[in-house]
Design an enzyme around this catalytic site. Structure first.
Site, PDB file in Angstrom:
ATOM      1  N   SER A   1       0.859  -1.178   0.000  1.00 55.95           N
ATOM      2  CA  SER A   1       0.000   0.000   0.000  1.00 55.95           C
ATOM      3  C   SER A   1       0.899   1.232   0.000  1.00 55.95           C
ATOM      4  CB  SER A   1      -0.941  -0.070   1.208  1.00 55.95           C
ATOM      5  OG  SER A   1      -1.933   0.911   1.116  1.00 55.95           O
TER       6      SER A   1
ATOM      7  N   HIS B   1      -2.523  -0.872  -3.472  1.00 58.54           N
ATOM      8  CA  HIS B   1      -3.687  -0.002  -3.260  1.00 58.54           C
ATOM      9  C   HIS B   1      -3.511   1.341  -3.963  1.00 58.54           C
ATOM     10  CE1 HIS B   1      -4.531  -2.188   0.769  1.00 58.54           C
ATOM     11  NE2 HIS B   1      -5.086  -2.815  -0.252  1.00 58.54           N
TER      12      HIS B   1
ATOM     13  N   ASP C   1      -4.767  -4.680   5.577  1.00 59.33           N
ATOM     14  CA  ASP C   1      -5.064  -5.577   4.468  1.00 59.33           C
ATOM     15  C   ASP C   1      -3.837  -6.477   4.260  1.00 59.33           C
ATOM     16  OD1 ASP C   1      -6.417  -6.729   2.350  1.00 59.33           O
ATOM     17  OD2 ASP C   1      -5.975  -5.104   0.934  1.00 59.33           O
TER      18      ASP C   1
END
Lengths: 284, 201
Positions: free
Chosen positions: B21, B48, B141
């Protein structure tokens, strides 16, 4: 039995969850004639496990046992198995491309038939109806909006969407080349926006399965977005076959932004018409 | 180290999945930059990015890496030596026939694409023949996904939180299970090369 002749080239043995999942889909097909057997597994598994948690059941087998005997529970499960996630004018570039590159050709037809396949709760149907009205085509267009989920179809028929979604939809509408003010199309009341019922006066909402049913009309445009991704290749081919059969000579097929026919056996039978927006045209 | 050890870099894997991310582009560049051809393992990445924008990740990485780079498309088979990025706004899964599938299910842990979704589906598809790498990021995540790879017998590797630009994501994974490797980026890269040479043997 020859143990070397595995039915599928599997990387590793099926887990119990995957075995239960296949059995559940078989049971649903035999009992209710809903055919989810050729859906992609990864997403289907997530949705069934989510349903288990929501329904408070310990295993897929337990769910299967209940579903077989309880049509009401099956109705609830159907809500989880189908993906009622949509928005109006989703991927505005698609609608802009329809407006610019497809509408001028649709104008050449005396009457137009549009099939919105897998219409879910109707966001796409209302978006298309608005676009066609603004382009002066709605009065001579018959839209068929089909889905396998009767609850979704009922919501679509009502044309009532949550008010908190409207802001996002308005932005989409503007980016899609909207010619009016989006608020012209709905009446806001409490926490909902009710769309002008005249928009879907000529829409036929119907139960239709891309997995088991056949073609019902000759169409000039099929819009089926973010539906094929849930199908395996075999079922994708079946659905594309239906679209191909339904479309008139040089008819249009619109898919989702990240969908393509490249990995299907129909890749040669459609031409790319508006490529980044995934609008195809039936090849001659 | 015995060759059968879970941690052993001599173990054969058939695919790599990577999640990252915030700070992920730079980390991924360190991981993959200058990787010498012929490279044989397929690598699938969820990075992401904000939804609603076209992703240029595939172009950016294609310009800088000596391997084929693609945005993963629905039903596209994973090819040897290729790098794949999840398209923005869709979950990316790997099916048992080792093709990608996309889905528009709601975001998982506020993310779509979700690292957990890619990793869990890849664990089902590859079982022990999978390695998962989790890099820098500001959320949790990937922790569940990495656990699923671990439970399926695959190899799990996490960027050392001390070195990660944003340590939250590696820390969340370490809190969830004991990853086989917790390493700085340079050593994660060495691990990747070892996995590749074991695969090519």
């Amino acid at each position: 039995m020859n143990r070397n002749a595995a039915p599928l080239p599997l990387a590793c043995p099926l887990s119990n969850t995957e075995i239960e999942l296949r059995l559940l889909m078989e049971a649903i097909y035999l009992r209710y004639s809903y055919d989810f057997r050729n859906y992609t597994v990864a997403s289907q598994k997530r949705r069934v496990l989510h349903a288990l948690a929501q329904l408070g059941l310990p295993s897929i087998s337990a769910l299967q046992e209940k579903v077989l005997r309880d049509p009401l529970l099956f109705g609830r499960l159907l809500e989880y198995l189908t993906i009622p996630v949509s928005e109006m004018f989703r991927d505005p570039a698609y609608f802009l491309a329809l407006r610019r590159h497809v509408v001028p050709i649709l104008h050449t037809y005396a009457s137009i038939k549009v099939w919105v396949a897998g219409c879910s709760t109707g966001e796409e149907v209302f978006s298309l109806a608005i676009l066609l009205r603004e382009e002066g085509l709605l009065s001579r267009t018959q839209i068929y909006a089909t889905d396998i989920n009767p609850a979704s179809l009922e919501k679509a028929r009502q044309g009532i969407f949550p008010i908190e979604s409207i802001r996002g939809y308005t932005g989409n509408y503007q980016r899609a080349g909207g010619r009016s003010s989006f608020s012209d199309y709905y009446t806001a009341a409490y926490d909902a926006a009710r769309f002008d019922p005249a928009l879907c006066a000529d829409v036929i909402f119907a139960d239709h399965s891309l997995a088991t049913d056949s073609v019902f009309a000759e169409t000039q445009l099929v819009s089926c977005r973010n539906v094929l991704i849930y199908f395996n290749r075999e079922l994708q081919d079946r659905a594309l076959g239906l679209f191909h059969e339904s479309l008139c000579h040089r008819g249009f097929l619109g898919l989702g932004a990240k969908e393509s026919i490249d990995f299907s056996s129909y890749s040669e039978r459609f031409d790319a018409h508006s490529q980044p927006e995934r609008i195809y045209r039936k090849a001659t | 180290m015995k060759p059968n050890d879970r941690q052993s870099p001599g173990r054969r894997v058939e695919a790599i999945v990577v999640g990252a991310s915030a700070g992920g582009i730079e980390a991924l560049m360190v991981l993959l930059h200058g990787i010498p051809p012929p490279w044989r393992l397929p690598v699938a990445v969820v990075l992401h990015l904000p939804e609603g924008h076209e992703s240029h990740l595939a172009e950016i990485f294609a310009e800088r890496l000596r391997m084929p780079v693609h945005e993963a498309a629905d039903k596209m088979p994973l090819a040897p030596g290729s790098l794949y990025f999840a398209p923005p706004g869709y979950h990316l899964s790997i099916e048992r026939d080792r093709c990608f599938s996309l889905s528009c299910e709601p975001p998982v842990r506020f993310s779509r694409p979700s690292i957990d979704v890619l990793m869990a589906s890849a664990a089902d598809a590859y079982g022990p023949a999978l390695a998962g790498f989790l890099l820098t990021g500001a959320n949790d995540d990937g922790a569940e996904g990495l656990l699923r790879i671990h439970l399926a017998g695959g190899i799990t590797a996490v960027q050392d939180p001390k070195e990660a630009r944003i340590p939250t994501m590696p820390q969340a994974a370490i809190a969830r299970h004991s990853p086989d490797h917790v390493l700085p980026m340079r050593e994660l890269r060495a691990l990747l090369l070892q996995l590749e040479s074991a695969h090519a043997d």
